[in-house]
Motif scaffolding. Sequence first.
Motif, PDB file in Angstrom:
ATOM      1  N   VAL A  88       0.874  -1.176   0.127  1.00 19.28           N
ATOM      2  CA  VAL A  88       0.190  -0.077  -0.027  1.00 19.28           C
ATOM      3  C   VAL A  88       0.868   1.182   0.082  1.00 19.28           C
ATOM      4  O   VAL A  88       0.762   2.094  -0.747  1.00 19.28           O
ATOM      5  CB  VAL A  88      -1.049  -0.042   1.102  1.00 19.28           C
ATOM      6  CG1 VAL A  88      -1.719   1.275   1.342  1.00 19.28           C
ATOM      7  CG2 VAL A  88      -1.970  -1.225   1.074  1.00 19.28           C
ATOM      8  N   LEU A  89       2.012   1.351   0.664  1.00 20.34           N
ATOM      9  CA  LEU A  89       2.796   2.395   1.018  1.00 20.34           C
ATOM     10  C   LEU A  89       3.471   2.657  -0.363  1.00 20.34           C
ATOM     11  O   LEU A  89       3.705   3.772  -0.827  1.00 20.34           O
ATOM     12  CB  LEU A  89       3.544   2.292   2.092  1.00 20.34           C
ATOM     13  CG  LEU A  89       2.962   2.455   3.633  1.00 20.34           C
ATOM     14  CD1 LEU A  89       4.098   2.045   4.758  1.00 20.34           C
ATOM     15  CD2 LEU A  89       2.532   3.950   3.815  1.00 20.34           C
ATOM     16  N   ALA A  90       3.971   1.548  -0.988  1.00 21.64           N
ATOM     17  CA  ALA A  90       4.749   1.576  -2.042  1.00 21.64           C
ATOM     18  C   ALA A  90       3.739   2.085  -3.465  1.00 21.64           C
ATOM     19  O   ALA A  90       4.224   3.155  -4.379  1.00 21.64           O
ATOM     20  CB  ALA A  90       5.299   0.400  -2.805  1.00 21.64           C
ATOM     21  N   ALA A  91       2.695   1.901  -3.353  1.00 16.28           N
ATOM     22  CA  ALA A  91       1.601   2.612  -4.466  1.00 16.28           C
ATOM     23  C   ALA A  91       1.273   4.040  -4.021  1.00 16.28           C
ATOM     24  O   ALA A  91       1.249   4.552  -4.936  1.00 16.28           O
ATOM     25  CB  ALA A  91       0.184   1.665  -4.258  1.00 16.28           C
ATOM     26  N   CYS A  92       1.312   4.049  -2.918  1.00 17.63           N
ATOM     27  CA  CYS A  92       1.226   5.838  -2.458  1.00 17.63           C
ATOM     28  C   CYS A  92       2.410   6.358  -2.739  1.00 17.63           C
ATOM     29  O   CYS A  92       2.282   7.408  -3.329  1.00 17.63           O
ATOM     30  CB  CYS A  92       0.864   5.990  -0.956  1.00 17.63           C
ATOM     31  SG  CYS A  92      -0.878   5.230  -0.479  1.00 17.63           S
ATOM     32  N   ARG A  93       3.655   5.979  -2.688  1.00 22.30           N
ATOM     33  CA  ARG A  93       4.799   6.723  -3.164  1.00 22.30           C
ATOM     34  C   ARG A  93       4.732   6.798  -4.566  1.00 22.30           C
ATOM     35  O   ARG A  93       5.148   7.957  -5.120  1.00 22.30           O
ATOM     36  CB  ARG A  93       6.034   5.869  -2.509  1.00 22.30           C
ATOM     37  CG  ARG A  93       7.353   6.336  -3.093  1.00 22.30           C
ATOM     38  CD  ARG A  93       8.520   5.369  -3.071  1.00 22.30           C
ATOM     39  NE  ARG A  93       8.038   3.940  -3.759  1.00 22.30           N
ATOM     40  CZ  ARG A  93       8.515   2.839  -3.450  1.00 22.30           C
ATOM     41  NH1 ARG A  93       9.340   2.790  -2.351  1.00 22.30           N
ATOM     42  NH2 ARG A  93       8.420   1.839  -4.412  1.00 22.30           N
ATOM     43  N   ASP A  94       4.344   5.936  -5.535  1.00 18.60           N
ATOM     44  CA  ASP A  94       4.691   5.962  -6.871  1.00 18.60           C
ATOM     45  C   ASP A  94       3.375   7.142  -7.238  1.00 18.60           C
ATOM     46  O   ASP A  94       3.745   7.634  -8.364  1.00 18.60           O
ATOM     47  CB  ASP A  94       4.238   4.664  -7.386  1.00 18.60           C
ATOM     48  CG  ASP A  94       5.179   3.722  -7.031  1.00 18.60           C
ATOM     49  OD1 ASP A  94       6.360   4.036  -6.790  1.00 18.60           O
ATOM     50  OD2 ASP A  94       5.019   2.408  -7.241  1.00 18.60           O
ATOM     51  N   ALA A  95       2.471   7.111  -6.242  1.00 23.20           N
ATOM     52  CA  ALA A  95       1.407   8.074  -6.847  1.00 23.20           C
ATOM     53  C   ALA A  95       1.570   9.673  -6.367  1.00 23.20           C
ATOM     54  O   ALA A  95       0.970  10.446  -6.603  1.00 23.20           O
ATOM     55  CB  ALA A  95       0.214   7.680  -6.462  1.00 23.20           C
ATOM     56  N   GLY A  96       2.678   9.865  -5.480  1.00 19.84           N
ATOM     57  CA  GLY A  96       3.024  10.800  -4.901  1.00 19.84           C
ATOM     58  C   GLY A  96       2.636  11.224  -3.711  1.00 19.84           C
ATOM     59  O   GLY A  96       2.507  12.533  -3.030  1.00 19.84           O
ATOM     60  N   TYR A  97       1.761  10.394  -2.882  1.00 20.57           N
ATOM     61  CA  TYR A  97       1.160  10.481  -1.797  1.00 20.57           C
ATOM     62  C   TYR A  97       1.956  10.146  -0.513  1.00 20.57           C
ATOM     63  O   TYR A  97       1.713  10.395   0.328  1.00 20.57           O
ATOM     64  CB  TYR A  97      -0.191   9.720  -1.747  1.00 20.57           C
ATOM     65  CG  TYR A  97      -1.218  10.073  -2.950  1.00 20.57           C
ATOM     66  CD1 TYR A  97      -1.250  11.423  -3.250  1.00 20.57           C
ATOM     67  CD2 TYR A  97      -1.839   9.080  -3.556  1.00 20.57           C
ATOM     68  CE1 TYR A  97      -1.970  11.660  -4.596  1.00 20.57           C
ATOM     69  CE2 TYR A  97      -2.671   9.509  -4.533  1.00 20.57           C
ATOM     70  CZ  TYR A  97      -2.627  10.973  -4.981  1.00 20.57           C
ATOM     71  OH  TYR A  97      -3.507  11.046  -6.047  1.00 20.57           O
ATOM     72  N   ALA A  98       3.115   9.531  -0.725  1.00 24.07           N
ATOM     73  CA  ALA A  98       3.899   9.029   0.550  1.00 24.07           C
ATOM     74  C   ALA A  98       5.523   9.195   0.194  1.00 24.07           C
ATOM     75  O   ALA A  98       5.724   9.370  -1.007  1.00 24.07           O
ATOM     76  CB  ALA A  98       3.530   8.015   1.013  1.00 24.07           C
ATOM     77  N   VAL A  99       6.184   9.267   1.051  1.00 23.72           N
ATOM     78  CA  VAL A  99       7.490   9.290   0.842  1.00 23.72           C
ATOM     79  C   VAL A  99       8.281   8.256   1.872  1.00 23.72           C
ATOM     80  O   VAL A  99       7.847   8.257   2.963  1.00 23.72           O
ATOM     81  CB  VAL A  99       8.094  10.809   1.236  1.00 23.72           C
ATOM     82  CG1 VAL A  99       9.683  10.694   1.217  1.00 23.72           C
ATOM     83  CG2 VAL A  99       7.624  11.766   0.239  1.00 23.72           C
ATOM     84  N   GLU A 100       9.131   7.478   1.245  1.00 23.25           N
ATOM     85  CA  GLU A 100      10.055   6.575   2.173  1.00 23.25           C
ATOM     86  C   GLU A 100      11.294   7.137   2.324  1.00 23.25           C
ATOM     87  O   GLU A 100      12.025   7.655   1.464  1.00 23.25           O
ATOM     88  CB  GLU A 100      10.376   5.398   1.433  1.00 23.25           C
ATOM     89  CG  GLU A 100      11.129   4.314   2.570  1.00 23.25           C
ATOM     90  CD  GLU A 100      11.383   2.865   1.865  1.00 23.25           C
ATOM     91  OE1 GLU A 100      11.756   1.992   2.392  1.00 23.25           O
ATOM     92  OE2 GLU A 100      11.195   2.845   0.535  1.00 23.25           O
ATOM     93  N   GLU A 101      11.707   7.639   3.648  1.00 20.65           N
ATOM     94  CA  GLU A 101      12.792   8.091   4.077  1.00 20.65           C
ATOM     95  C   GLU A 101      14.152   7.330   4.150  1.00 20.65           C
ATOM     96  O   GLU A 101      13.873   6.072   4.288  1.00 20.65           O
ATOM     97  CB  GLU A 101      12.875   9.121   5.399  1.00 20.65           C
ATOM     98  CG  GLU A 101      11.974  10.158   5.468  1.00 20.65           C
ATOM     99  CD  GLU A 101      12.132  11.107   4.604  1.00 20.65           C
ATOM    100  OE1 GLU A 101      13.502  11.455   4.297  1.00 20.65           O
ATOM    101  OE2 GLU A 101      11.327  12.087   4.261  1.00 20.65           O
TER     102      GLU A 101
END
Length: 404
Positions: free
Chosen positions: A344-357
Amino acid sequence: MRTPLRPLGLYIHIPFCRQKCAYCDFYSLSGQEGRMDDYTAALCTHLAETASAASCHTVDTVYFGGGTPSLLGEKRLVKIFKTIQKKYRLAKDPEITLEANPESAGDWKTLRALRRAGFNRLSLGMQSAGSQNLLTLGRIHTAAETRAAVEAARKAGFDNLSLDLIYGLPGQTLEHWQEDLAAAEDLVPEHLSCYGLQVEEGTPLHARRDTLDLPGDGAQAEMYLWTVEDLARHGYRQYEISNFAKPGRESRHNLKYWTLAEYAGFGPSAHSDFGDTRYAYGRDLEGYIRGVREHAPLLSESERIPALERDTEWIMLRCRTAEGLDPKEFERRFRRRFSCLAAVLAACRDAGYAVEEPDGRWHLTPQGFLLSNQIIGRLLDALTEEKRRRAEAAARGDFRVVLE
């Protein structure tokens, strides 16, 4: 070896207002000034009688909220705080916050007395700099009174000041909101809370909802994204969806709510999260006063939630913060693999909705904050599915899955 003392926040609800605002669904009452002395006495008694439950804690934040706490007056407020000082173990540098409306906070001598008594943070309900907006919201102060209250607070020695603002008001455009935000920035507070207007059921504003020219979701989103960018330019770091602060001036008390730290509330409608139990008192001023006096039950709800079962709360609350989700903390606290949330987080990252530090933490972007309810829902679905998978594996004796 001596057990370390745990930090604890206290929330003191002051339910008195001069006039109920059109949008407010918090428990507050107008025209009840005659009950202030009895209510103060009940609070002090309740605080004193329950202090022994906090014998293993150090109180590092106290928050006087409402309502309009400043209406209670200097002497009553100081009496309540002195009870806390006497009955509880206070930290060396506690954060003591007082909420106030601008029209009730313009007397710098009163504010100075409160500052000297130990109050060191002031939160003013500015809401808007526009006269028509204030009328629509049912506020009884003016923009001039907001400026006067800030000046009085500074003169009284408050160097930690927060302002509340609301955007998405009836008839409000982006340009109007930019003017409100600029007016707040000109007052140079250390902290700003900026909330999108919610038309809550049961409020006067809700009764008029069909006649209100409310900005659409797209317009309100534009206001929000402008807020994040503009406050960053002025040195305010976003640390929660709606909260922004100068470095080191985040609300220490409110952070407790978002990090599952312990806090105890006092007064009608006050909520607590203390000793693995969430509980609340009834929304009834007279019932609270009478209940304390007669040692009658006060709770309207109570639920014990063991620490290991708070993973859903942790996800919901941490997604609201700029710190976000720390996989190591999640696995340490809940003895559960964080990897079930990765897709879920990876999909959000790809859509610009989340960042992995680089340190592995995940947090939502401003665009992600706008969709936080949907994102949280997907994360909780993933967590539920993982729990189901492990439960089924345990039932059939496949402990390789259980112990992954």
